[in-house]
Design a protein around this motif. Structure first.
Motif: not given
Length: 377
Positions: A236, A291, A323, A326, A335
């Motif tokens: 991430s 996110t 995810i 994003s 992201l």
């Protein structure tokens, strides 16, 4: 009218004195009551004559003061005085009451403070969490989200108790579990990694260098990301020129399990959801977005006597991720949360809405080529 004889004069005088102090502090009128003036004058005259009033803590002379009844009276008398003072203070500042019963706190802050942390997840969840009131702010970035009850960062990675498995001792299994935790922290929680860095612990201390396609591929993806070789499948990261992290906390929810694998190996299964609060890089912006990333990773500690592996290192058997919030078709290794103040460059979301907090749902990659709709963030 005479003062109520059921309340000793010195108790009343003390209550009056305390009340007058609270009133003076609140800038209320300072004029004492008629009873207060009368009691004060009576006590002054008694003191001048040497007739001190009876002590309220000791009880009347000749009565037993050490039995149960005497103790009860002392306690309740003291509580009565404390309650009287408490009433005066609450009248001045009602927000001091726990739970804010009069609604003096803001909805989002009150909701965040009153949300009890969830117990550690020990089995797959069976349903999506309910709705949560509140609006995210810079001070309360997880308000209005089920993540407000998630654990903070690495505290949400609770390891199971180790035991001997296959050819590995309890201590060796415990070390493998700690390695698993280090991988999850370095790839998903470490601030250097989150701001665009490289998860060196993952690459240098956890993953087996004898699984070269994994380490080499990940290093290549981090150096030169692109479609088909994006490091976000494992790490991430945010672009610090685009967004800034809000606060020092990433919310974490999930579980780690392990079992005996083939040929005496230890198979470790992890399933975690990480919730990131971000704001535009502009320091004056107060917009907050979230996110959500869910990762399901299977790792293996294999027997060096049967496989060409590095003792104490882990191999990645499988890796899946979802995810949410994003940009779908950006492949630059970062992201990109959707922000109201930022113009979107990718296609608008389509397809049925998906709840990113629904951990009862299996990860489905059937829509990998589409940009799904998120029901909430």
């Amino acid at each position: 009218m005479d003062p109520d004889p059921s309340v000793p004069d010195d108790v009343w005088a003390r209550f009056v004195q305390d009340s007058e102090q609270d009133i003076r502090a609140s800038q209320a009128p300072k004029e004492p009551s008629a009873r207060a003036r009368m009691v004060t004058e009576r006590l002054r005259q008694q003191e001048a004559r040497g007739e001190l009033p009876q002590g309220w803590r000791t009880g009347p002379a000749g009565h037993g003061t050490h039995g149960p009844g005497a103790r009860r009276r002392k306690v309740w008398t003291a509580i009565g005085v404390v309650l009287a003072a408490a009433v005066a203070v609450v009248a001045i500042k009602p927000s001091l009451l726990p739970g804010d019963p009069f609604g003096t706190a803001s909805d989002s802050a009150a909701g965040s403070r009153s949300a009890a942390p969830l117990p550690a997840e020990t089995a797959p969840e069976t349903a999506a969490p309910g709705s949560v009131p509140g609006t995210p702010t810079l001070d309360e970035p997880f308000a209005g989200s089920p993540a407000v009850r998630y654990a903070d960062g690495a505290d949400g990675i609770v390891l199971p108790e180790a035991k001997a498995v296959g050819v590995f001792s309890k201590d060796q299994v415990a070390r493998a579990l700690e390695q698993t935790r280090a991988l999850l922290v370095d790839a998903n929680l470490d601030r250097v990694t989150l701001l665009g860095g490289t998860p060196e612990t993952v690459l240098d201390k956890v993953l087996d260098p004898k699984q070269p396609e994994m380490i080499d591929d990940l290093r290549s993806q981090l150096r030169k990301p692109g479609k088909g070789h994006d490091p976000l499948h494992f790490v991430s990261r945010f672009d610090p020129d685009e967004v800034r992290l809000v606060g020092d906390v990433v919310k974490t929810r999930g579980r780690t399990t392990f079992e005996a694998g083939e040929d005496g190996a230890v198979d470790i299964h992890t399933d975690y959801t990480f919730v990131y609060a971000v704001a535009p890089a502009d320091p004056d912006s107060t917009e907050v977005a979230r996110t959500i990333v869910r990762r399901v990773i299977d790792l293996r500690l294999a027997d060096p006597a049967k496989y060409q592996v590095t003792p104490g290192r882990l191999a990645v058997v499988s890796n899946d991720n979802d995810i949410f919030n994003s940009a779908c078709f950006a492949h630059d290794g970062f992201l990109h949360p959707r922000l109201a103040t930022t113009e979107a460059t990718d296609p608008p979301p389509s397809g049925p809405p998906v709840d990113p907090y629904d951990r009862s749902r299996e990860i489905d990659d059937s829509g990998a080529e589409t940009c799904g709709t998120v029901s909430r963030t």
